[in-house]
Every structure is written in C-alpha cells, then in structure tokens.
Design an enzyme around this catalytic site. Structure first.
Site, mmCIF file in Angstrom:
data_model
loop_
_atom_site.group_PDB
_atom_site.id
_atom_site.type_symbol
_atom_site.label_atom_id
_atom_site.label_comp_id
_atom_site.label_asym_id
_atom_site.label_seq_id
_atom_site.Cartn_x
_atom_site.Cartn_y
_atom_site.Cartn_z
ATOM 1 N N GLY A 1 0.810 -1.212 0.000
ATOM 2 C CA GLY A 1 0.000 0.000 0.000
ATOM 3 C C GLY A 1 0.841 1.258 0.000
ATOM 4 O O GLY A 1 2.073 1.218 0.148
ATOM 5 N N ASP B 1 -2.610 -12.095 7.362
ATOM 6 C CA ASP B 1 -3.883 -11.732 6.746
ATOM 7 C C ASP B 1 -4.730 -10.982 7.774
ATOM 8 O O ASP B 1 -5.075 -11.533 8.822
ATOM 9 C CB ASP B 1 -4.603 -13.000 6.285
ATOM 10 C CG ASP B 1 -5.858 -12.708 5.491
ATOM 11 O OD1 ASP B 1 -6.317 -11.542 5.507
ATOM 12 O OD2 ASP B 1 -6.382 -13.638 4.857
ATOM 13 N N LEU B 2 -5.071 -9.726 7.480
ATOM 14 C CA LEU B 2 -5.818 -8.922 8.448
ATOM 15 C C LEU B 2 -7.254 -9.385 8.636
ATOM 16 O O LEU B 2 -7.932 -8.915 9.544
ATOM 17 C CB LEU B 2 -5.788 -7.443 8.065
ATOM 18 C CG LEU B 2 -4.624 -6.649 8.700
ATOM 19 C CD1 LEU B 2 -3.296 -7.071 8.107
ATOM 20 C CD2 LEU B 2 -4.838 -5.160 8.550
ATOM 21 N N ALA C 1 -5.073 -1.519 5.848
ATOM 22 C CA ALA C 1 -6.472 -1.226 6.166
ATOM 23 C C ALA C 1 -7.348 -1.600 4.985
ATOM 24 O O ALA C 1 -6.875 -1.753 3.853
ATOM 25 C CB ALA C 1 -6.651 0.257 6.501
ATOM 26 N N THR D 1 -8.697 7.891 10.421
ATOM 27 C CA THR D 1 -9.218 8.741 9.360
ATOM 28 C C THR D 1 -10.130 9.846 9.869
ATOM 29 O O THR D 1 -10.743 9.719 10.940
ATOM 30 C CB THR D 1 -10.012 7.871 8.360
ATOM 31 O OG1 THR D 1 -10.667 8.687 7.390
ATOM 32 C CG2 THR D 1 -11.088 7.064 9.075
ATOM 33 N N ASP D 2 -10.258 10.893 9.081
ATOM 34 C CA ASP D 2 -11.214 11.950 9.392
ATOM 35 C C ASP D 2 -12.657 11.466 9.243
ATOM 36 O O ASP D 2 -13.591 12.120 9.712
ATOM 37 C CB ASP D 2 -10.979 13.142 8.458
ATOM 38 C CG ASP D 2 -11.326 12.815 7.012
ATOM 39 O OD1 ASP D 2 -12.415 13.198 6.556
ATOM 40 O OD2 ASP D 2 -10.506 12.169 6.347
ATOM 41 N N TYR E 1 -17.324 2.555 6.373
ATOM 42 C CA TYR E 1 -15.874 2.680 6.528
ATOM 43 C C TYR E 1 -15.533 3.454 7.793
ATOM 44 O O TYR E 1 -14.697 3.031 8.596
ATOM 45 C CB TYR E 1 -15.292 3.378 5.289
ATOM 46 C CG TYR E 1 -13.860 3.799 5.433
ATOM 47 C CD1 TYR E 1 -12.829 2.857 5.433
ATOM 48 C CD2 TYR E 1 -13.524 5.148 5.566
ATOM 49 C CE1 TYR E 1 -11.507 3.256 5.563
ATOM 50 C CE2 TYR E 1 -12.201 5.545 5.692
ATOM 51 C CZ TYR E 1 -11.199 4.595 5.687
ATOM 52 O OH TYR E 1 -9.892 4.993 5.830
ATOM 53 N N LYS F 1 -13.488 2.110 11.126
ATOM 54 C CA LYS F 1 -12.251 2.759 11.583
ATOM 55 C C LYS F 1 -12.401 3.260 13.012
ATOM 56 O O LYS F 1 -11.449 3.176 13.815
ATOM 57 C CB LYS F 1 -11.869 3.898 10.638
ATOM 58 C CG LYS F 1 -11.444 3.447 9.240
ATOM 59 C CD LYS F 1 -10.188 2.588 9.266
ATOM 60 C CE LYS F 1 -8.948 3.421 9.528
ATOM 61 N NZ LYS F 1 -7.699 2.615 9.436
#
Length: 280
Positions: free
Chosen positions: A10, A31-32, A55, A96-97, A120, A124
């Site tokens: 990424g 593996d997430l 992510a 993240t925002d 999403y 998060k």
C-alpha cells in the site's frame, strides 16, 4: 531496533519501507481478516515497534461488506494492540477523518465528538476503540486524503483521466487536507521512536495544509503535470456514491506539533515531489 509493519504494497507501507529498515508483512504473512494471525506474527517477530499501515480502504465497498471491513479495520488492529500491550511494545495505528460527521467548517480536534456517517468510518472508529482499550502504549494518527506515486489515489486518478479527456467534473464542496503518504510515514516513525524513548503516545491529527476542495486539488495536479484539462466544479449531490462523504475533512494538527515537533505537511510541496516521481 526491529520495526514490524503490517502492510507491504500500500501507499503508506511503501513509504515506510523507503524511509526505514523494517520488516513488512503482506497478506501472505499476516492476513488482516484473521486477527489471531496478526497476534501470532508479533509473537514470532518480537519487534521493538509495530506500525499498522494496512487497512480496508475501499470506502464504497465497505457499505456492502461492513463485517469484512470491520475485521480488517477494527478486529485486526485491536488484536495487534493487545499483543503489543502484553509484550510492552509501542504500537502506532492510522485512522481517518471519516470518524467525524463532516459538518461545519472548523478543523476537527482530537477532543471533538465522533459520528461516522458511513460503514468505513464506523469500522475505523471501532478500530480506534479497540486500540485504546488494549491497555498498552499506543498512538493513533488520524489523517485524510492520502496520496503518493503508488497505488490507487486521487492524484493518479486525475492523471489517468487527463490522458483521454480535456474536461473533468470534480466535487467542489468537500474541503480537506491532501496528505502525502511520505509525510505520514515520517510522522509515524518519529512518533514510534519517541514512544520507545518514553513518550506515552495518544490520539493525534495529521492532515495536509492548507485546506482545499477536491476540485482545486485536481486543478493543482493537472497544472503541475502540465495537462491542458479544464475542471468544472460540481456539488456532492451531483456525484452520488454508495458511501456518504464528509463535506468538512479539515484536521487541527496542533497536538502533534506540540507533542512531537511534527508540523502539518505542505501538500503542495508533497504534490510536486509525487508528480516528479511519477514522471520519472
């Protein structure tokens, strides 16, 4: 110092590998979607610092696959944080925002109430909660509008579209801070090393300055790349997406500058560097 990175291909993971000697784990190694495998990787490698650069970032797809996104964005980081807490290892995680509702025009502060408006953002925020609850030494870095010379991001999308079009319509009522992945990587490494030296960590914001609309960001990209393409402003309502996007993604970055001496990134300088790298 052994630095273990979750993520390998990424945008952020690539920049971390360029800036430091790290062990980067791809999906084949951790593996997430399997939080237990993430915990086992930490036990196996016994690092001095762990940075989670992986992510689920497919915002629209998360609307239809929220359970899967939650495993990647919440359960896996929570497992990493608990494994680090048991071993006394500092753990840095990126958020993240999108945990905010996107209202108003003031930059979001770390103490502002969260109210994610899409799947999403909910996953998060759940990841933040699990990391905070793990009980170890953690740092969470909320950022926005990440771009680099790698992977899928707005800069590369604009350049690709400009190859076949001379007119683009871009949303102009969403305002935020484009953030170079290289600057995020540098910030994480600085924070992690400070935590190793005793800094307690915490929750911080880190977004590019000055705030800009997607449309004006697009104009800067195209001008910087020498593309003769006009950009027409449109409202968010004219570009419907499965996941609601926040209108206000501005982040107040005073905390990270005060505690770590890390100023907010200049996205214009970062864009110049990224465009030069893509061109070469």
């Amino acid at each position: 110092m052994t630095i273990l990175i979750f993520g390998r291909t990424g945008q952020l993971a690539c920049e971390l590998q360029r800036q430091a000697e790290v062990t980067a784990l791809g999906r084949d190694a951790a593996d997430l979607t399997d939080p237990e495998a993430c915990m086992a990787a930490i036990e196996t490698h016994k690092p001095a610092l762990v940075l989670n650069a992986a992510a689920w970032t497919a915002v629209d797809a998360a609307e239809h696959h929220e359970a899967e996104a939650r495993r990647v964005n919440a359960d896996a980081p929570g497992a990493m944080a608990r494994a680090c807490a048991r071993r006394g290892i500092p753990f840095c995680h990126v958020s993240t925002d999108y945990v905010f509702d996107g209202s108003g025009t003031a930059p979001w502060r770390e103490t502002d109430p969260v109210a994610p408006q899409n799947a999403y953002g909910r996953t998060k925020r759940a990841g933040e909660e699990q990391v905070m609850a793990a009980g170890g030494q953690w740092a969470i870095l909320r950022t926005s509008w990440v771009f680099s010379a790698y992977g899928a991001n707005f800069v590369r999308t604009m350049l690709r579209l400009s190859e076949s079009r001379d007119h683009l319509t871009v949303v102009a009522d969403q305002i935020g801070g484009p953030t170079p992945a290289a600057d995020i990587a540098a910030a994480l490494l600085t924070m992690g090393r400070a935590m190793q030296a005793g800094h307690p960590g915490g929750l911080y914001h880190f977004g590019g300055q000055p705030p800009v609309s997607w449309a004006d960001f697009a104009r800067a990209i195209l001008a910087g790349a020498g593309r003769d393409v006009t950009v027409e402003d449109i409202p968010t309502s004219a570009y419907p997406t499965p996941a609601a996007r926040p209108l206000n993604s501005r982040l107040d970055c005073a905390g990270i500058e005060t505690d770590f001496g890390i100023p907010p990134p200049d996205w214009k300088a970062g864009l110049t560097a990224v465009l030069k790298e893509i061109a070469s």
